[in-house]
Design an enzyme around this catalytic site. Structure first.
Site, PDB file in Angstrom:
ATOM      1  N   SER A  31       1.726 -18.298   3.938  1.00 35.85           N
ATOM      2  CA  SER A  31       2.733 -19.353   3.866  1.00 35.85           C
ATOM      3  C   SER A  31       3.430 -19.355   2.511  1.00 35.85           C
ATOM      4  CB  SER A  31       2.082 -20.717   4.110  1.00 35.85           C
ATOM      5  OG  SER A  31       1.240 -21.061   3.022  1.00 35.85           O
ATOM      6  N   GLU A  39      -0.008  -5.038   4.526  1.00 35.41           N
ATOM      7  CA  GLU A  39       0.814  -5.755   5.497  1.00 35.41           C
ATOM      8  C   GLU A  39       2.299  -5.632   5.199  1.00 35.41           C
ATOM      9  OE1 GLU A  39       0.639  -9.983   7.875  1.00 35.41           O
ATOM     10  OE2 GLU A  39      -0.136  -9.904   5.838  1.00 35.41           O
ATOM     11  N   GLN A  42      -5.687  -9.640  14.906  1.00 34.22           N
ATOM     12  CA  GLN A  42      -6.198 -10.048  13.596  1.00 34.22           C
ATOM     13  C   GLN A  42      -6.936 -11.376  13.695  1.00 34.22           C
ATOM     14  OE1 GLN A  42      -3.131 -10.478  10.634  1.00 34.22           O
ATOM     15  NE2 GLN A  42      -4.565 -10.444   8.946  1.00 34.22           N
ATOM     16  N   GLY A  43      -8.235 -11.382  13.416  1.00 34.58           N
ATOM     17  CA  GLY A  43      -9.045 -12.590  13.473  1.00 34.58           C
ATOM     18  C   GLY A  43      -9.297 -13.160  12.093  1.00 34.58           C
TER      19      GLY A  43
END
Length: 399
Positions: A378, A251, A131-132
């Site tokens: 986060s 995800e 994953q970039g």
């Protein structure tokens, strides 16, 4: 919501359990418990062989539609598969980013040609993905991406220049999905494109980042004139933000239920440790262990509820905030478990057991779980999503 399983589902559970018992044997028996977060460096070639064995037996991409090579399992059967996989202590899978993220994104946003090219190798575990997204100045703030992409003069290729960081598994993957700024002068969410980039080329350099746990599953990736074909763009040029957010919506899928089973095994291990060394007699530690057990049961029930809402179209990662809530809950629970394990160990937890002075399982959990509240979104970002998009509170000042 009915959380019970039908007779058909229980029969399927027995099928999965029997398969894993029969096949996690012989050469694969020694792989039990290997891999996973903070331990992706363990037995990588052997775990790849195990994953390819699963593919040959029809046990990869189990929730994908049959027309794309999957088994087309129902939501509850997918939950059962991931729970039983974790319960069997099967090795960490090497194909998560392709199976859980890239594949569903291509089905939702890609062209038929892209699906035909990339989905079969994901099912067969012949091509692995990284994953970039994150960059040195665009981690939690993904809209600040600065990696640039431009079309070549003849219009046949995209040319990339820039840097990505915290790129999971790039050191053993063949492909990257990259969010890059393709419109000069654009800002924030505008002008981004979602590109599929081969890693094995002169313009891509992968530098592993060694972690406190000793592994290097995260990487820096540098693009210097890297190239990919002009048609390897998912969605329209400059409209990549929607594709990137769509991928993040995939995800937190059914595999999270397997994650909860893994957490339960870790908690059972901490409880057994407390009983063995007498820490269980400390009323404070005993209360914390009991609280962790209750919280884990609530977490599982909430995860099932969230999946039901999302599947039923009643919620989304940003809409009702269910995905953000679950990420906050499990990440902080696991971080506290690492701290609890160290408190159960006492001062002995500060020492390595013996040469070559590798970390114990509990020390590794303690150290790596610090990252749980950062990767995958986060805590601060999840709280902002809930505050701004769900509760309608004023946006956080950004200067």
């Amino acid at each position: 919501m009915d959380l019970t399983y039908s007779a058909t589902d229980e029969a399927f559970r027995a099928e999965v359990r029997a398969f894993l018992e029969d096949h996690l044997a012989g050469d694969f028996r020694g792989l039990k418990g290997l891999g996973g977060p903070g331990r992706d460096h363990e037995a990588l070639p052997e775990r790849l062989a195990w994953n390819q064995h699963l593919a040959r037996e029809g046990w990869t991409c189990v929730g994908w539609p049959t027309e794309h090579g999957g088994r087309g399992l129902s939501l509850w059967q997918q939950v059962i598969f991931h729970e039983e996989y974790a319960r069997a202590d099967a090795p960490g899978r090497v194909n998560h980013l392709g199976e859980e993220l890239m594949g569903p994104t291509l089905m939702a946003f890609g062209t038929p040609e892209q699906c035909a090219r990339f989905l079969p190798p994901i099912v067969a575990v012949e091509e692995l993905w990284a994953q970039g997204y994150s960059e040195p100045g665009a981690g939690s703030d993904l809209a600040n991406v600065q990696t640039k992409a431009r079309l070549s003069d003849d219009g046949t290729e995209w040319i990339l220049d820039g840097q990505k960081v915290w790129t999971s598994n790039a050191h053993f993957s063949q492909w990257l999905f990259v969010v890059a700024r393709s419109e000069p002068g654009s800002q924030r969410h505008q002008g981004l494109s979602f590109l599929l980039v081969p890693i094995d080329q002169p313009g891509v350099e992968v530098r592993p980042i060694e972690q406190l746990t000793g592994g290097s599953e995260f990487n820096e990736v540098f693009f210097t004139g890297a190239r990919t074909a002009a048609d390897l763009i998912v969605g329209e040029p400059g409209k990549g933000w929607g594709v990137a957010m769509g991928l993040l919506g995939f995800e937190r899928g059914v595999s999270t239920l397997g994650q909860v089973v893994g957490f339960a095994r870790e908690l059972d291990g901490v409880i057994a440790l407390a009983k063995a060394n007498g820490a269980i007699d400390d009323p404070v530690l005993r209360d914390r262990l009991a609280a962790s057990k209750v919280e884990l049961e609530v977490m599982r029930a909430n995860a099932l509820r969230v999946l039901s809402l999302v599947t039923g179209g009643e919620d989304s990662a940003a809409g009702g905030g269910a995905g953000s809530i679950f990420k906050l809950v499990w990440a902080n629970w696991h971080r506290r478990l690492g701290e609890l394990a160290m408190d159960v160990l006492g001062t002995g937890g500060l020492l390595a057991e013996s040469a070559p002075y590798e970390l114990s399982a509990w020390q590794r959990i303690f150290l790596f779980s610090r990252a749980d509240t950062i990767y995958g979104g986060s805590d601060e970002v999840q709280r902002n999503i809930l505050a701004e998009r769900v509760l309608g509170l004023p946006r956080e000042p950004r200067g």
